[in-house]
Write a protein that holds these residues in place. Structure first.
Motif, PDB file in Angstrom:
ATOM      1  N   GLU A 111      20.373   1.456  29.303  1.00 34.55           N
ATOM      2  CA  GLU A 111      20.560   0.575  30.462  1.00 34.55           C
ATOM      3  C   GLU A 111      19.262   0.328  31.222  1.00 34.55           C
ATOM      4  N   LEU A 112      18.260   1.149  30.991  1.00 30.79           N
ATOM      5  CA  LEU A 112      16.951   0.901  31.604  1.00 30.79           C
ATOM      6  C   LEU A 112      16.315  -0.360  31.031  1.00 30.79           C
ATOM      7  N   GLN A 113      16.797  -0.803  29.865  1.00 34.99           N
ATOM      8  CA  GLN A 113      16.234  -1.977  29.201  1.00 34.99           C
ATOM      9  C   GLN A 113      17.065  -3.240  29.456  1.00 34.99           C
ATOM     10  N   GLY A 114      18.348  -3.070  29.770  1.00 33.91           N
ATOM     11  CA  GLY A 114      19.224  -4.229  29.984  1.00 33.91           C
ATOM     12  C   GLY A 114      20.671  -3.791  30.019  1.00 33.91           C
ATOM     13  N   GLN A 115      21.567  -4.752  30.245  1.00 33.42           N
ATOM     14  CA  GLN A 115      22.996  -4.454  30.367  1.00 33.42           C
ATOM     15  C   GLN A 115      23.571  -4.014  29.029  1.00 33.42           C
ATOM     16  N   VAL A 116      24.243  -2.858  29.031  1.00 34.61           N
ATOM     17  CA  VAL A 116      24.866  -2.307  27.828  1.00 34.61           C
ATOM     18  C   VAL A 116      26.363  -2.606  27.872  1.00 34.61           C
ATOM     19  N   HIS A 117      26.883  -3.186  26.788  1.00 32.13           N
ATOM     20  CA  HIS A 117      28.312  -3.481  26.705  1.00 32.13           C
ATOM     21  C   HIS A 117      29.089  -2.308  26.133  1.00 32.13           C
ATOM     22  N   SER A 118      28.542  -1.657  25.109  1.00 34.09           N
ATOM     23  CA  SER A 118      29.254  -0.528  24.506  1.00 34.09           C
ATOM     24  C   SER A 118      28.285   0.349  23.722  1.00 34.09           C
ATOM     25  N   VAL A 119      28.705   1.599  23.519  1.00 35.77           N
ATOM     26  CA  VAL A 119      27.944   2.561  22.721  1.00 35.77           C
ATOM     27  C   VAL A 119      28.931   3.240  21.775  1.00 35.77           C
ATOM     28  N   ARG A 120      28.593   3.275  20.489  1.00 35.35           N
ATOM     29  CA  ARG A 120      29.421   3.958  19.494  1.00 35.35           C
ATOM     30  C   ARG A 120      28.526   4.918  18.712  1.00 35.35           C
ATOM     31  N   LEU A 121      28.806   6.212  18.842  1.00 34.33           N
ATOM     32  CA  LEU A 121      28.060   7.207  18.079  1.00 34.33           C
ATOM     33  C   LEU A 121      28.937   7.654  16.927  1.00 34.33           C
ATOM     34  N   MET A 122      28.378   7.656  15.738  1.00 26.61           N
ATOM     35  CA  MET A 122      29.148   7.950  14.529  1.00 26.61           C
ATOM     36  C   MET A 122      29.380   9.451  14.365  1.00 26.61           C
ATOM     37  N   LYS A 139      26.809  12.350  13.546  1.00 26.08           N
ATOM     38  CA  LYS A 139      25.955  12.150  12.379  1.00 26.08           C
ATOM     39  C   LYS A 139      24.490  11.889  12.731  1.00 26.08           C
ATOM     40  N   GLY A 140      24.193  11.658  14.011  1.00 27.07           N
ATOM     41  CA  GLY A 140      22.800  11.442  14.400  1.00 27.07           C
ATOM     42  C   GLY A 140      22.394   9.982  14.446  1.00 27.07           C
ATOM     43  N   TYR A 141      23.379   9.080  14.386  1.00 25.91           N
ATOM     44  CA  TYR A 141      23.070   7.667  14.565  1.00 25.91           C
ATOM     45  C   TYR A 141      24.253   6.983  15.230  1.00 25.91           C
ATOM     46  N   GLY A 142      24.000   5.774  15.732  1.00 24.21           N
ATOM     47  CA  GLY A 142      25.064   5.034  16.385  1.00 24.21           C
ATOM     48  C   GLY A 142      24.657   3.602  16.616  1.00 24.21           C
ATOM     49  N   PHE A 143      25.478   2.905  17.387  1.00 24.24           N
ATOM     50  CA  PHE A 143      25.260   1.488  17.650  1.00 24.24           C
ATOM     51  C   PHE A 143      25.408   1.226  19.145  1.00 24.24           C
ATOM     52  N   VAL A 144      24.501   0.411  19.669  1.00 23.53           N
ATOM     53  CA  VAL A 144      24.523   0.032  21.084  1.00 23.53           C
ATOM     54  C   VAL A 144      24.626  -1.485  21.128  1.00 23.53           C
ATOM     55  N   GLU A 145      25.662  -1.983  21.813  1.00 26.61           N
ATOM     56  CA  GLU A 145      25.812  -3.418  21.992  1.00 26.61           C
ATOM     57  C   GLU A 145      25.343  -3.760  23.391  1.00 26.61           C
ATOM     58  N   MET A 146      24.429  -4.723  23.477  1.00 27.18           N
ATOM     59  CA  MET A 146      23.869  -5.109  24.774  1.00 27.18           C
ATOM     60  C   MET A 146      23.459  -6.569  24.760  1.00 27.18           C
ATOM     61  N   ASN A 184      26.066 -13.942  23.330  1.00 30.19           N
ATOM     62  CA  ASN A 184      24.723 -13.612  23.788  1.00 30.19           C
ATOM     63  C   ASN A 184      24.405 -12.133  23.598  1.00 30.19           C
ATOM     64  N   SER A 185      25.352 -11.343  23.097  1.00 31.67           N
ATOM     65  CA  SER A 185      25.108  -9.914  22.935  1.00 31.67           C
ATOM     66  C   SER A 185      24.669  -9.603  21.507  1.00 31.67           C
ATOM     67  N   LYS A 186      23.906  -8.547  21.390  1.00 34.24           N
ATOM     68  CA  LYS A 186      23.393  -8.091  20.095  1.00 34.24           C
ATOM     69  C   LYS A 186      23.740  -6.625  19.913  1.00 34.24           C
ATOM     70  N   THR A 187      23.893  -6.229  18.664  1.00 38.49           N
ATOM     71  CA  THR A 187      24.170  -4.826  18.355  1.00 38.49           C
ATOM     72  C   THR A 187      22.930  -4.204  17.739  1.00 38.49           C
ATOM     73  N   LEU A 188      22.551  -3.057  18.287  1.00 39.78           N
ATOM     74  CA  LEU A 188      21.384  -2.329  17.807  1.00 39.78           C
ATOM     75  C   LEU A 188      21.819  -1.110  17.011  1.00 39.78           C
ATOM     76  N   TYR A 189      21.095  -0.830  15.950  1.00 40.81           N
ATOM     77  CA  TYR A 189      21.244   0.435  15.228  1.00 40.81           C
ATOM     78  C   TYR A 189      20.293   1.417  15.901  1.00 40.81           C
ATOM     79  N   VAL A 190      20.792   2.601  16.213  1.00 36.76           N
ATOM     80  CA  VAL A 190      19.955   3.639  16.819  1.00 36.76           C
ATOM     81  C   VAL A 190      20.039   4.865  15.919  1.00 36.76           C
ATOM     82  N   GLY A 191      18.912   5.198  15.291  1.00 37.76           N
ATOM     83  CA  GLY A 191      18.868   6.325  14.372  1.00 37.76           C
ATOM     84  C   GLY A 191      18.084   7.491  14.925  1.00 37.76           C
ATOM     85  N   ASN A 192      18.258   8.632  14.288  1.00 39.48           N
ATOM     86  CA  ASN A 192      17.588   9.880  14.635  1.00 39.48           C
ATOM     87  C   ASN A 192      17.983  10.366  16.031  1.00 39.48           C
TER      88      ASN A 192
END
Length: 151
Positions: free
Chosen positions: A91-102, A111-118, A68-76
């Motif tokens: 977390e203001l939008q929903g439960q966050v499972h993990s955050v990975r900043l590159m 590098k200015g981008y990362g991934f948020v799994e929620m 049920n979790s999705k991974t988001l690309y977060v740029g800039n």
């Protein structure tokens, strides 16, 4: 308080009292306050292990949550942003499972981008509310992450 938290508290108290009662018996010249501290230490180590057995979370429930979790690309992202700040923002939008900043492998700088799994619902809400929004004086780009292609 949820049920696993109550169980963990009860287990901590039981282990602390057991340490208070049993450690002086094993080492007769040990101070009772030190015995209590040892019991608390053992409780801190054992409670997460024992508590997971009674928490009611099964591997089936964990698999359903992962599906049920999705991974988001977060740029800039701002280069000064850290995982904790990004997690709090999402977390203001929903439960966050993990955050990975590159980071750059050579320099270690972000590098200015990362991934948020929620959660899936939180991910949809985050895309709607956070894409093209301001975060630490930068305009974020938030979208569903593409699957990694194996070469």
């Amino acid at each position: 308080m949820n049920s696993p938290t109550i169980i963990n508290i009860i287990l901590s108290v039981v282990l602390a009292v057991a340490g208070y009662l049993l450690v002086p018996v094993i080492a007769a010249n040990l101070d009772p306050s030190l015995a209590l501290a040892i019991g608390l230490l053992l409780g801190g180590i054992l409670v997460p292990i024992i508590g997971s057995q009674f928490s009611g979370t099964s591997s089936v429930a964990q698999q359903a949550d992962e599906e049920n979790s999705k991974t988001l690309y977060v740029g800039n992202l701002p280069y000064r942003a850290n995982e904790q700040a990004v997690q709090q923002h999402f977390e203001l939008q929903g439960q966050v499972h993990s955050v990975r900043l590159m980071k750059d492998r050579r320099t270690g700088k972000r590098k200015g981008y990362g991934f948020v799994e929620m959660t899936a619902a939180g991910a949809e809400k985050a895309i709607q509310n956070l894409n093209d929004s301001e975060f630490q004086e930068r305009t974020l780009k938030v979208r569903m992450a593409k699957d990694k292609v194996e070469e």
